[in-house]
Design a protein around this motif. Structure first.
Motif, short mmCIF file in Angstrom:
data_model
loop_
_atom_site.label_atom_id
_atom_site.label_comp_id
_atom_site.label_asym_id
_atom_site.label_seq_id
_atom_site.Cartn_x
_atom_site.Cartn_y
_atom_site.Cartn_z
N PRO A 187 43.02 38.03 33.43
CA PRO A 187 42.04 38.07 32.46
C PRO A 187 41.48 39.49 32.17
O PRO A 187 41.56 40.43 33.25
N ALA A 188 41.10 39.80 31.30
CA ALA A 188 40.57 41.18 30.87
C ALA A 188 39.36 41.78 31.81
O ALA A 188 39.33 42.97 32.39
N ASP A 189 38.62 40.98 32.53
CA ASP A 189 37.57 41.23 33.40
C ASP A 189 38.19 41.34 34.75
O ASP A 189 37.07 41.56 35.79
N ARG A 190 39.29 40.95 34.89
CA ARG A 190 39.88 41.18 36.30
C ARG A 190 41.01 42.01 36.57
O ARG A 190 41.87 42.18 37.65
N ARG A 191 41.31 43.00 35.35
CA ARG A 191 42.43 43.62 35.48
C ARG A 191 42.42 44.75 36.63
O ARG A 191 43.38 45.37 36.97
N GLU A 192 41.29 45.46 36.74
CA GLU A 192 40.92 46.53 37.74
C GLU A 192 41.17 45.78 39.09
O GLU A 192 41.88 46.53 39.96
N GLU A 193 40.80 44.66 39.33
CA GLU A 193 41.05 43.84 40.71
C GLU A 193 42.73 43.78 40.67
O GLU A 193 43.04 43.84 41.98
#
Length: 212
Positions: free
Chosen positions: A154-160
């Protein structure tokens, strides 16, 4: 008819070849000394002495010790690391634990090939802010370079997701240091790969992926 090569061109070609050879000899001398003595104990004069050149000649090719160590690291990681993370991305794309275990084994083998330099790299990361920044950027680039893997998060978890890959690399390096260099972990490489896969294969799964 074959035209003769101009004398100046031959001389230029010879000089360039000599420069390449001198640079390569400096890199190899530094590698040997760093492996034997660590990073901090080695002086530029020591590297030059092995090659049989002057300190001034060293500075024609490198700005300092950290510069030559960076080149050594680049030579050790360039093709091997890129190929390694292609293999990791493939294992995660196919959701194959078997391939993931194989990747862990390959990573342990890479550390084995370069274990003589690991202490020098660690020491340089402590002593040289410039090298520490290079090492940090290199690890981050490994994770962010896995674009196919990251795009499935998911876009909002790519840094993770990128952070998870970075932490995997950090744990592999720390395991290898304690296992192969310090001798404080008593386990076979095969068993270690299986247990590390038990930890990291689920942690790197794409959210919503069902266990295979």
């Amino acid at each position: 008819m074959v035209l003769p090569c101009p004398v100046n061109a031959r001389r230029t070609s010879l000089r360039e070849e000599q420069k390449k050879q001198t640079r390569a000899r400096l890199v190899e001398a530094a590698r040997q000394l760093f492996a034997e003595q660590g990073y901090g104990a080695v002086r530029i004069d020591d590297i030059a002495a092995v090659v049989g050149c002057s300190r001034a000649t060293f500075y024609l090719y490198f700005n300092g010790k950290v510069d030559v160590l960076r080149e050594i690291g680049a030579e050790a990681t360039s093709m091997g690391v890129a190929r390694s993370f292609e293999n990791l991305e493939h294992a995660l794309r196919t959701d194959s634990r078997t391939e993931f275990v194989a990747w862990v084994r390959q990573s342990i083998a890479w550390f084995e090939e370069n274990k003589d330099l690991l202490p020098a790299w660690d020491e340089a990361a402590v002593l040289e802010p410039e090298f520490r920044a290079v090492a940090r950027e290199g690890i981050a680039a490994m994770a962010t370079g896995m674009t196919g893997y990251l795009s499935r998060w998911p876009a909002d978890r790519r840094e993770e997701a990128a952070l998870r890959v970075e932490l995997l690399v950090a744990q592999l390096e720390r395991f290898f240091t304690r296992w192969a260099l310090h001798g404080t972990i008593d386990v076979s490489a095969e068993r270690a790969a299986e247990v590390l896969a038990d930890i990291w294969f689920p942690a790197l799964r794409i959210p919503g992926t069902e266990p295979g």
